[in-house]
Enzyme design. Structure first.
Site, PDB file in Angstrom:
ATOM      1  N   GLY A 197     -12.725   5.952  23.413  1.00 54.17           N
ATOM      2  CA  GLY A 197     -11.353   5.569  23.728  1.00 54.17           C
ATOM      3  C   GLY A 197     -10.517   6.788  24.036  1.00 54.17           C
ATOM      4  CD  GLU A 213      -2.862  -1.040   2.437  1.00 50.19           C
ATOM      5  OE1 GLU A 213      -3.041   0.045   3.020  1.00 50.19           O
ATOM      6  OE2 GLU A 213      -3.336  -2.109   2.848  1.00 50.19           O
ATOM      7  CG  HIS A 214       0.234   3.927   1.883  1.00 50.84           C
ATOM      8  ND1 HIS A 214      -0.124   4.869   0.954  1.00 50.84           N
ATOM      9  CD2 HIS A 214      -0.932   3.421   2.353  1.00 50.84           C
ATOM     10  CE1 HIS A 214      -1.438   4.929   0.863  1.00 50.84           C
ATOM     11  NE2 HIS A 214      -1.950   4.067   1.697  1.00 50.84           N
ATOM     12  CB  ALA A 264      -1.710   7.865  22.327  1.00 52.04           C
ATOM     13  CB  ILE A 265      -5.407   6.873  18.632  1.00 52.29           C
ATOM     14  CG1 ILE A 265      -4.140   6.177  18.162  1.00 52.29           C
ATOM     15  CG2 ILE A 265      -6.296   7.203  17.431  1.00 52.29           C
ATOM     16  CD1 ILE A 265      -4.381   4.810  17.535  1.00 52.29           C
ATOM     17  CG  HIS A 307      17.987  29.894  33.697  1.00 50.85           C
ATOM     18  ND1 HIS A 307      16.755  29.536  34.198  1.00 50.85           N
ATOM     19  CD2 HIS A 307      18.055  31.249  33.755  1.00 50.85           C
ATOM     20  CE1 HIS A 307      16.113  30.633  34.555  1.00 50.85           C
ATOM     21  NE2 HIS A 307      16.880  31.693  34.305  1.00 50.85           N
ATOM     22  N   GLY A 358       6.644   3.567   4.001  1.00 52.61           N
ATOM     23  CA  GLY A 358       6.533   4.394   5.198  1.00 52.61           C
ATOM     24  C   GLY A 358       5.466   3.891   6.147  1.00 52.61           C
ATOM     25  CB  ILE A 360      -0.065   2.795   9.631  1.00 50.61           C
ATOM     26  CG1 ILE A 360      -0.906   1.727   8.925  1.00 50.61           C
ATOM     27  CG2 ILE A 360      -0.955   3.685  10.494  1.00 50.61           C
ATOM     28  CD1 ILE A 360      -2.013   2.265   8.064  1.00 50.61           C
ATOM     29  CB  CYS A 361       4.403   5.433  11.188  1.00 50.18           C
ATOM     30  SG  CYS A 361       5.253   6.738  12.083  1.00 50.18           S
TER      31      CYS A 361
END
Length: 475
Positions: free
Chosen positions: A194, A35-36, A197-198, A454, A38, A40-41
């Site tokens: 849910g 498919e791609h 994180a997503i 600092h 890289g 899904i990320c």
């Protein structure tokens, strides 16, 4: 003689990292991708979501320009078509970059769907058009579908959104992250099921864009994998941004209509919104690979591997999401290096999964590594815990980002840094400092000796460590 020394099935972060490292080590290498490049990320996960969240961050900043003495003429409003176009452009750039890197390292790309045929054979068929997304343009110079052999095969097929019974995505009212990444228009209201994180990242994005957002979580707190103190802080912080939460609430029924979707929760409460995002985690892509016939053992839907990525079948290896939690791109990349270097005859250090940082790019951000306070105590540690608020940090105050906190957990007897947990601006960049410290087996003594520049937000890291031993200066 085999066609290749190594064939990697899957061109995501783990797969392409494995391929490049294998080529560097002199192995004749191929990647099979359907498919791609890289994965899904780069195409539908980590990178394009961060592009969307950057637009959301700009919207949030614009709403506070007056606080910084800057006057804008006219109302600031999002153009969702342009926001999405920028995000998709970023994803395309990343996929193109992966293709360039594979060409540069003389890695062959075989386009299609792979299946193990035994004896080191990989059968590659023309890919079926994915149901959830359009196929990416095929890169130049690819190898056609067919039958290929290799001395070693590495499985790196990643994961996909988990589908909960009764909340099956329809591409219209009920979305997965595929649809949520490219909305035709901004919904006026949204339910997110849910709060990992997503879910929290999408809630943060849409809320910043002006959507009324409600997050439903079956457990008793949001971001349940995080330290409880961080979860509580984030629920308040996100609440101030207009996000509503229903925790300890199970979805009993979902009904999608022509103009809205309704959700019935435990206890009978009904929520209604224009759209619903199902964000209940991800599941490993292990189907259709011929794993059972090849003798590759699975445990609970994930591939069983040893510390180097060996499966139960000779010559077959696995890395990344299909080997279990944490299902993160950087974990897959590190496993790729270990696996390939082992194949090449090296003896790399095994991955310590307890020291993998996790990041959530909502606003404010969340980052953590190691044990939570509760897990440390449950593990039998006597602990010293230090917290420090961004309210005591000069750089955070100057930036207008004083809502945040740092928390560290030390073993009280040895001084070992057991865990670190952060919430606030740019903490996803800060967490690597604690990751490095833990990898070097740092104690509080070494952290006390480090000179932090600092003014920087990073000073909260040292202050939290000092606080654990009653030595904090600025609070």
């Amino acid at each position: 003689m085999a066609d290749y020394d190594i064939i990697i099935i899957g061109g995501g972060p783990g797969g392409y990292t494995a391929a490049i490292r294998a080529a560097q080590l002199g192995l004749k290498t191929a990647v099979v991708e359907r498919e791609h490049l890289g994965g899904i990320c780069s195409n539908w996960g980590c990178i394009p979501t961060k592009a969307l969240l950057r637009s959301a961050e700009m919207m949030t900043h614009a709403a506070h320009f007056e606080d910084f003495g800057i006057t804008l003429t006219g109302k600031v409003k999002p153009d969702i078509a342009r926001v999405v176009a920028r995000s998709r452009g970023v994803a395309e750039r990343m996929a193109g970059g992966v293709a360039m890197l594979l060409r540069k390292n003389k890695v062959d790309v075989i386009w299609g769907e792979a299946r193990l045929a035994g004896g080191g054979i990989v059968e590659v068929a023309e890919p079926a058009r994915p149901a959830q997304e359009p196929q990416a343009p095929r890169p130049k110079g690819i190898k056609p579908a067919g039958r290929y052999s290799a001395d070693h095969i590495v499985l790196a097929t990643g994961a996909r959104p988990r589908v909960l019974p009764g909340i099956e995505p329809d591409g219209d009212r009920i979305w997965t992250y595929f649809e949520a990444l490219k909305p035709a228009h901004l919904p006026k209201s949204l339910i997110v099921v849910g709060s990992g994180a997503i879910g929290v990242e999408f809630a943060s994005f849409y809320a910043a864009m002006g959507t009324e957002v409600t997050v439903v979580e079956v457990l008793d707190r949001i971001l349940p994998a995080e330290d409880a103190e961080i979860s509580a802080f984030m629920e308040k912080a996100l609440g101030k941004r207009g996000i509503a939460f229903r925790t300890g609430a199970r979805v009993e029924a979902v009904k999608a209509g022509k103009s809205a979707v309704s959700v019935t929760l435990t206890g009978g409460e009904t929520l209604k919104a224009e759209r619903l995002i199902s964000a209940a985690g991800i599941v490993a892509n292990t189907e259709g690979l011929g794993l059972e016939e090849a003798g590759v053992a699975l445990d609970g839907g994930i591939v069983r591997v040893d510390a180097a990525g060996r499966t139960s079948a000779a010559g077959i290896w696995a890395i990344g999401d299909i080997t279990g939690a944490p299902m993160l791109a950087h974990k897959a990349e590190h496993e790729a290096m270990i696996c390939v270097e082992t194949i090449a005859g090296g003896a790399p250090h095994a991955l310590d999964r307890s020291r993998i940082p996790g990041c959530t790019y909502c606003d404010p951000q969340v980052a953590s590594i190691g044990l939570t306070e509760a897990a440390a105590r449950e593990g039998g540690h006597a602990v010293r815990v230090g917290t420090f608020p961004f309210l005591g940090n000069g750089k955070a105050i100057a930036m207008g980002e004083d809502q945040g906190m740092a928390k560290v957990i030390f073993d009280a007897d040895t001084g070992e840094l057991l865990g670190a947990h952060l919430a606030g601006a740019e903490v996803t960049e800060l967490i690597q400092g604690f990751a490095t410290a833990m990898a070097l087996e740092t104690t509080e003594a070494e952290l006390f000796d480090v000179v932090f520049p600092h003014p920087t937000i990073s000073e909260v890291m040292k202050e939290a460590a000092l606080a654990a031993f009653g030595r904090a200066i600025n609070i």
